[in-house]
Motif scaffolding. Sequence first.
Motif, mmCIF file in Angstrom:
data_model
loop_
_atom_site.group_PDB
_atom_site.id
_atom_site.type_symbol
_atom_site.label_atom_id
_atom_site.label_comp_id
_atom_site.label_asym_id
_atom_site.label_seq_id
_atom_site.Cartn_x
_atom_site.Cartn_y
_atom_site.Cartn_z
ATOM 1 N N CYS A 258 0.802 3.349 1.535
ATOM 2 C CA CYS A 258 -0.513 3.256 1.414
ATOM 3 C C CYS A 258 -1.238 3.022 2.749
ATOM 4 N N ASP A 260 -2.892 0.728 4.089
ATOM 5 C CA ASP A 260 -3.041 -0.511 5.064
ATOM 6 C C ASP A 260 -1.240 -0.862 5.234
ATOM 7 N N GLU A 392 -4.799 5.333 -5.566
ATOM 8 C CA GLU A 392 -3.767 4.651 -6.241
ATOM 9 C C GLU A 392 -3.195 5.250 -7.481
ATOM 10 N N THR A 412 2.671 -1.507 1.813
ATOM 11 C CA THR A 412 1.298 -2.029 1.878
ATOM 12 C C THR A 412 1.359 -3.465 2.198
ATOM 13 N N ARG A 413 0.003 -3.918 2.625
ATOM 14 C CA ARG A 413 0.168 -5.514 3.064
ATOM 15 C C ARG A 413 -0.661 -6.035 1.909
ATOM 16 N N ASP A 414 -1.220 -5.530 0.870
ATOM 17 C CA ASP A 414 -1.993 -5.964 -0.225
ATOM 18 C C ASP A 414 -0.966 -6.376 -1.245
ATOM 19 N N GLY A 415 -1.082 -7.718 -1.465
ATOM 20 C CA GLY A 415 0.110 -8.261 -2.434
ATOM 21 C C GLY A 415 -0.378 -7.744 -3.863
ATOM 22 N N ALA A 416 -1.717 -7.821 -4.045
ATOM 23 C CA ALA A 416 -2.045 -7.276 -5.388
ATOM 24 C C ALA A 416 -1.710 -5.820 -5.801
ATOM 25 N N ARG A 417 -2.046 -4.864 -4.655
ATOM 26 C CA ARG A 417 -1.787 -3.592 -4.839
ATOM 27 C C ARG A 417 -0.010 -3.349 -5.164
ATOM 28 N N ARG A 420 0.598 -4.351 -8.623
ATOM 29 C CA ARG A 420 0.169 -3.204 -9.651
ATOM 30 C C ARG A 420 0.982 -2.096 -9.611
#
Length: 474
Positions: A258, A260, A392, A412-417, A420
């Motif tokens: 991703c 990020d 995404e 990714t650094r985004d936990g929510a992503r 998902r």
Amino acid sequence: MSHSIETLDNFIDGKPAPAATDAVVDVVDPCTGEVRARTCASGPAEVEEAMRAAERAFVSWRRTLPAERQEALLALADALRARTAEFAEAELRDTGSAAAAGEVPLMVDQLRFFAGAARLLNGTAAGEYAAGHTSYVRREPVGVCAQLAPWNFPLLMAVLKSAPAIAAGNTVVLKPAPSTPTSALLLAELAAQFLPPGVLNVICGGDDTGRLMVEHPVPAMVSLTGSVGAGREVARSAADGLKRLHLELGGKTPVIVCADADLDAAVETIVTGGFANAGQDCTAASRVLAADEVYDEFTERLAEAARAVRTGPPSEAGALYGPLNNADQLERVSGFVHRLPEHARVLTGGHRVGDSGYFFAPTVIAGVRQDDEITHEEVFGPVITVQRFTDEEEAIRLANGVSKGLASAVWTRDGARALRLSQALDHGCVWINTHLGFPSEMPHGGFKDSGYGKDLSAYGFEAYTRIKHVMQRF
């Protein structure tokens, strides 16, 4: 300069078993391309001998207490650990890989895990579910298991298949790949010190031998790790006997990078995950999907890192990986590169290394598209492709848009992503900011054309049991 060629016999009923057939299979050193040993191409007589030995052994082995099976497997684990160097050398001779010394502890851990699992069978609590009757559930071994192992991790696969089956009270006839029989035969010889004769039998041969094993009337279960094509053939052969199947087949692992993502960590991990064992891993980081925002920077960094990777024989210091396993595999990997469409760009590698052995350069290919052959077919070599995605939704569509569903990864650094994507990915394993982790406690197995059934974990253990309902009237 001439050299002696070793003869490797089958191991049946607790002892070496010279074959009745004159048909042989050459075992080739993949570092040199020279024949170093020969095994028999086991035919009907050898398969019959092994199956009947396993059938006889099952009569008593199935009745052993879980504690007795645990004790035997723990003793085998300790003995394997004590002979790490010997088993690593056997793997090196067959595969050209020096990594086995570091892998033996993983196999010891698996033996110990399944030794413990032998005493932890789950079942529904006994109770009254019909008036005047008590019911309970028994878990029992399925019987003789025919197991077909691949050549990419010979010893690991021999342990991964035989340990849960034996722990559950089954007996085994294992066929290693014809090019890598040494460590499986050595394992059977070692196991004979702790297991009764006939519990673990190893026979050698190629596809014809495997077909005879699957079609033989004795096995109740067939386990294969191999290609999708081999899985379909085994399923057809097993159908007439209605044998239980465990199929761990090919993969085409998407690695979603991703925008990020930590690119330094991603590149380092993907290089290792894509090139280790010469990329001969069904979960190798072989198909990267990079976000449009970082695509150019990521591909440049990945190619630069790949250029620093070296392949060579185990004696060569600094080589990350060794040769491909055989001449056919070298031709197969080369063919994928030679058939690339014009829009795909080889950023580094793409060629054989040296003129002896089966070495192939670390290869990175950019600009591939979803309908390209190399996007869908498993290369099984040190080749990493990179695709571009814009959002995404497209990443999920591209990742799932192949027939195989064994493993996947997300950076990714985004936990929510991460949550998902892990939910949306149609693959049996999802790694997040990591790759190639296989703890014994966690299941391994895929979806779609990657087969069905699980290795490792309690799920892999329970696959080697059958469930019986017992009802007694008061």
